[in-house]
Design a protein around this motif. Structure first.
Motif, PDB file in Angstrom:
ATOM      1  N   GLN A 194       6.884  36.771 -14.477  1.00 42.56           N
ATOM      2  CA  GLN A 194       7.276  37.785 -13.504  1.00 42.56           C
ATOM      3  C   GLN A 194       7.947  37.142 -12.299  1.00 42.56           C
ATOM      4  O   GLN A 194       8.928  37.674 -11.752  1.00 42.56           O
ATOM      5  CB  GLN A 194       6.059  38.589 -13.062  1.00 42.56           C
ATOM      6  CG  GLN A 194       6.395  39.790 -12.189  1.00 42.56           C
ATOM      7  CD  GLN A 194       7.254  40.799 -12.916  1.00 42.56           C
ATOM      8  OE1 GLN A 194       6.873  41.324 -13.955  1.00 42.56           O
ATOM      9  NE2 GLN A 194       8.439  41.083 -12.385  1.00 42.56           N
ATOM     10  N   GLU A 195       7.434  35.989 -11.881  1.00 44.62           N
ATOM     11  CA  GLU A 195       8.033  35.302 -10.737  1.00 44.62           C
ATOM     12  C   GLU A 195       9.464  34.873 -11.042  1.00 44.62           C
ATOM     13  O   GLU A 195      10.352  34.980 -10.188  1.00 44.62           O
ATOM     14  CB  GLU A 195       7.192  34.086 -10.352  1.00 44.62           C
ATOM     15  CG  GLU A 195       7.679  33.411  -9.076  1.00 44.62           C
ATOM     16  CD  GLU A 195       6.813  32.253  -8.652  1.00 44.62           C
ATOM     17  OE1 GLU A 195       7.166  31.593  -7.662  1.00 44.62           O
ATOM     18  OE2 GLU A 195       5.789  31.997  -9.316  1.00 44.62           O
ATOM     19  N   ALA A 196       9.705  34.391 -12.261  1.00 45.20           N
ATOM     20  CA  ALA A 196      11.067  33.991 -12.642  1.00 45.20           C
ATOM     21  C   ALA A 196      12.004  35.193 -12.634  1.00 45.20           C
ATOM     22  O   ALA A 196      13.150  35.111 -12.173  1.00 45.20           O
ATOM     23  CB  ALA A 196      11.046  33.326 -14.013  1.00 45.20           C
ATOM     24  N   ILE A 197      11.507  36.328 -13.149  1.00 43.73           N
ATOM     25  CA  ILE A 197      12.317  37.549 -13.151  1.00 43.73           C
ATOM     26  C   ILE A 197      12.642  37.982 -11.727  1.00 43.73           C
ATOM     27  O   ILE A 197      13.767  38.413 -11.417  1.00 43.73           O
ATOM     28  CB  ILE A 197      11.570  38.672 -13.902  1.00 43.73           C
ATOM     29  CG1 ILE A 197      11.550  38.381 -15.403  1.00 43.73           C
ATOM     30  CG2 ILE A 197      12.223  40.036 -13.643  1.00 43.73           C
ATOM     31  CD1 ILE A 197      10.659  39.320 -16.192  1.00 43.73           C
ATOM     32  N   ASP A 198      11.670  37.840 -10.835  1.00 46.98           N
ATOM     33  CA  ASP A 198      11.861  38.270  -9.449  1.00 46.98           C
ATOM     34  C   ASP A 198      12.650  37.272  -8.618  1.00 46.98           C
ATOM     35  O   ASP A 198      12.883  37.498  -7.425  1.00 46.98           O
ATOM     36  CB  ASP A 198      10.497  38.501  -8.786  1.00 46.98           C
ATOM     37  CG  ASP A 198       9.744  39.673  -9.396  1.00 46.98           C
ATOM     38  OD1 ASP A 198      10.395  40.522 -10.031  1.00 46.98           O
ATOM     39  OD2 ASP A 198       8.508  39.738  -9.238  1.00 46.98           O
ATOM     40  N   GLY A 199      13.058  36.145  -9.247  1.00 47.02           N
ATOM     41  CA  GLY A 199      13.810  35.139  -8.503  1.00 47.02           C
ATOM     42  C   GLY A 199      12.943  34.335  -7.565  1.00 47.02           C
ATOM     43  O   GLY A 199      13.330  34.042  -6.428  1.00 47.02           O
ATOM     44  N   GLY A 200      11.756  33.974  -8.036  1.00 43.24           N
ATOM     45  CA  GLY A 200      10.784  33.264  -7.210  1.00 43.24           C
ATOM     46  C   GLY A 200      11.111  31.806  -7.009  1.00 43.24           C
ATOM     47  O   GLY A 200      12.276  31.410  -6.948  1.00 43.24           O
ATOM     48  N   ASN A 201      10.094  30.991  -6.958  1.00 46.57           N
ATOM     49  CA  ASN A 201      10.242  29.607  -6.536  1.00 46.57           C
ATOM     50  C   ASN A 201      10.874  28.735  -7.608  1.00 46.57           C
ATOM     51  O   ASN A 201      10.249  28.392  -8.610  1.00 46.57           O
ATOM     52  CB  ASN A 201       8.870  29.040  -6.159  1.00 46.57           C
ATOM     53  CG  ASN A 201       9.001  27.850  -5.262  1.00 46.57           C
ATOM     54  OD1 ASN A 201       9.706  26.911  -5.581  1.00 46.57           O
ATOM     55  ND2 ASN A 201       8.340  27.902  -4.121  1.00 46.57           N
ATOM     56  N   SER A 202      12.111  28.349  -7.386  1.00 48.06           N
ATOM     57  CA  SER A 202      12.840  27.547  -8.368  1.00 48.06           C
ATOM     58  C   SER A 202      12.307  26.124  -8.476  1.00 48.06           C
ATOM     59  O   SER A 202      12.517  25.454  -9.491  1.00 48.06           O
ATOM     60  CB  SER A 202      14.327  27.500  -8.006  1.00 48.06           C
ATOM     61  OG  SER A 202      14.523  26.902  -6.731  1.00 48.06           O
ATOM     62  N   GLY A 261      15.813  22.745 -10.253  1.00 50.01           N
ATOM     63  CA  GLY A 261      14.916  23.851 -10.526  1.00 50.01           C
ATOM     64  C   GLY A 261      15.642  25.136 -10.864  1.00 50.01           C
ATOM     65  O   GLY A 261      15.200  25.903 -11.735  1.00 50.01           O
ATOM     66  N   GLU A 262      16.749  25.403 -10.193  1.00 49.00           N
ATOM     67  CA  GLU A 262      17.517  26.613 -10.484  1.00 49.00           C
ATOM     68  C   GLU A 262      18.069  26.583 -11.904  1.00 49.00           C
ATOM     69  O   GLU A 262      18.092  27.602 -12.601  1.00 49.00           O
ATOM     70  CB  GLU A 262      18.635  26.774  -9.466  1.00 49.00           C
ATOM     71  CG  GLU A 262      18.117  27.205  -8.088  1.00 49.00           C
ATOM     72  CD  GLU A 262      19.196  27.167  -7.025  1.00 49.00           C
ATOM     73  OE1 GLU A 262      20.308  26.669  -7.325  1.00 49.00           O
ATOM     74  OE2 GLU A 262      18.933  27.631  -5.895  1.00 49.00           O
ATOM     75  N   ARG A 263      18.511  25.388 -12.339  1.00 49.11           N
ATOM     76  CA  ARG A 263      18.970  25.265 -13.725  1.00 49.11           C
ATOM     77  C   ARG A 263      17.813  25.483 -14.693  1.00 49.11           C
ATOM     78  O   ARG A 263      17.954  26.138 -15.726  1.00 49.11           O
ATOM     79  CB  ARG A 263      19.616  23.895 -13.950  1.00 49.11           C
ATOM     80  CG  ARG A 263      20.922  23.680 -13.187  1.00 49.11           C
ATOM     81  CD  ARG A 263      21.650  22.439 -13.699  1.00 49.11           C
ATOM     82  NE  ARG A 263      20.887  21.219 -13.487  1.00 49.11           N
ATOM     83  CZ  ARG A 263      20.975  20.467 -12.394  1.00 49.11           C
ATOM     84  NH1 ARG A 263      21.792  20.818 -11.405  1.00 49.11           N
ATOM     85  NH2 ARG A 263      20.259  19.359 -12.279  1.00 49.11           N
ATOM     86  N   GLY A 264      16.653  24.919 -14.349  1.00 53.22           N
ATOM     87  CA  GLY A 264      15.490  25.077 -15.201  1.00 53.22           C
ATOM     88  C   GLY A 264      15.022  26.522 -15.277  1.00 53.22           C
ATOM     89  O   GLY A 264      14.618  26.989 -16.353  1.00 53.22           O
ATOM     90  N   MET A 265      15.082  27.238 -14.169  1.00 54.57           N
ATOM     91  CA  MET A 265      14.652  28.629 -14.174  1.00 54.57           C
ATOM     92  C   MET A 265      15.602  29.483 -15.007  1.00 54.57           C
ATOM     93  O   MET A 265      15.165  30.382 -15.743  1.00 54.57           O
ATOM     94  CB  MET A 265      14.560  29.181 -12.748  1.00 54.57           C
ATOM     95  CG  MET A 265      13.996  30.594 -12.688  1.00 54.57           C
ATOM     96  SD  MET A 265      13.395  31.085 -11.049  1.00 54.57           S
ATOM     97  CE  MET A 265      14.931  31.088 -10.117  1.00 54.57           C
ATOM     98  N   ALA A 266      16.898  29.210 -14.929  1.00 58.55           N
ATOM     99  CA  ALA A 266      17.867  29.941 -15.748  1.00 58.55           C
ATOM    100  C   ALA A 266      17.608  29.697 -17.234  1.00 58.55           C
ATOM    101  O   ALA A 266      17.677  30.618 -18.056  1.00 58.55           O
ATOM    102  CB  ALA A 266      19.290  29.530 -15.371  1.00 58.55           C
TER     103      ALA A 266
END
Length: 291
Positions: A194-202, A261-266
């Motif tokens: 849910q945090e990833a969907i909400d654009g949380g902590n990268s 982290g942003e690449r990893g979250m994507a």
């Protein structure tokens, strides 16, 4: 030596969550009697029903309500007369930025993540004293060592929880209760999804999130060989602890960490979508709840 779960009474908070279910399955298979605690009735009962063995119980409780926690402890006393292992696993986070959050939401997150484990542990002490080998295991987070810029209240709660549990561990050992904490990095749970969907902590996505069972194994390891702290991914723990030796360098380090982290979250979001864990409605990702 391996911890002997046979016949032990194990209380697990956040009992319907992914980490709790993974740990509880291991403990039940080894002969423990589980008392799972959560505020979500249907997922909680499903978690209990999935456990091997008999005698496991579901306990609905809002752990931020002191009266409810006292009733919970009374219930467990009536059922089992003792607690052999208390696992403080409840937790929450929010992707709302600090300057946009309500004061009530700040208080709630501190209540859930920091105060509720302390209150339950304190109220459970009499039942822990009735055990011949009482244990307390708490799920903290690497966010209790390294500041997560996008989620400062989560960081504050976990910094506080880590410090409190270190102190409690030192204090209770002289009173016959062994306590320690597990500090996991990003774990593939409903909360993280849910945090990833909400654009949380990268910053959490430097590496692929670990499965819940990795944290469950660390909890079992903590019981097998008591220590103040255990890190499921030791290399990540070393990295963040070294980084904290130079706190004034954090603004520069954050830039490097955040890009990775942003690449990893994507990548993680693509994995969730490909696996059917999220769907897109009107172009926006939405978490698919398990049936």
């Amino acid at each position: 030596m391996s911890f002997d779960f046979r016949g032990t009474v194990v209380v697990v908070t956040g009992g319907a969550g992914d980490i709790a279910r993974a740990f509880s399955a291991r403990a039940a298979a080894a002969g423990a009697i589980l008392a799972l605690v959560d505020r979500r009735a249907d997922p909680l009962q499903a978690a209990v029903d999935a456990l091997p063995g008999v005698g496991h119980t579901a306990h609905l409780c809002d752990l931020t309500d002191e009266a409810a926690v006292r009733s919970l402890v009374d219930e467990i006393a009536q059922l089992h007369d003792r607690i052999d292992v208390l696992v403080n696993n409840v937790g929450m986070t929010s992707s709302e930025r600090f300057d946009q959050r309500s004061v009530d939401s700040i208080r709630q997150e501190i209540e859930v993540n920091l105060l509720s484990p302390l209150v339950l542990t304190r109220l459970a002490v009499p039942l822990l004293h009735r055990s011949v080998d009482a244990r307390v295991a708490t799920t903290v987070s690497l966010g209790g060592i390294f500041p997560l810029g996008e989620t400062p209240i989560y960081t504050a709660s976990k910094f506080g929880l880590r410090g409190a549990m270190l102190s409690i561990s030192l204090d209770l050992r002289a009173r016959g209760i062994t306590a320690g904490s597990v500090l996991p990095s990003a774990t593939d749970t409903r909360m993280l999804r849910q945090e990833a969907i909400d654009g949380g902590n990268s910053l959490q996505f430097q590496d692929k999130p670990q499965p819940p069972d990795a944290v469950a194994k660390a909890l079992v390891s903590l019981l097998d060989r008591p220590r103040l702290e255990v890190y499921p991914r030791r290399s990540e723990s070393v990295l963040v602890r070294v980084a904290m030796l130079f706190p004034n360098a954090l603004p520069r380090l954050m830039t490097l960490f955040r890009r990775r982290g942003e690449r990893g979250m994507a990548t993680y979001l693509r994995h969730l979508e490909n696996a059917g864990h999220i769907v897109r409605r009107d172009g926006a990702p939405e978490l698919v709840e398990p049936r």
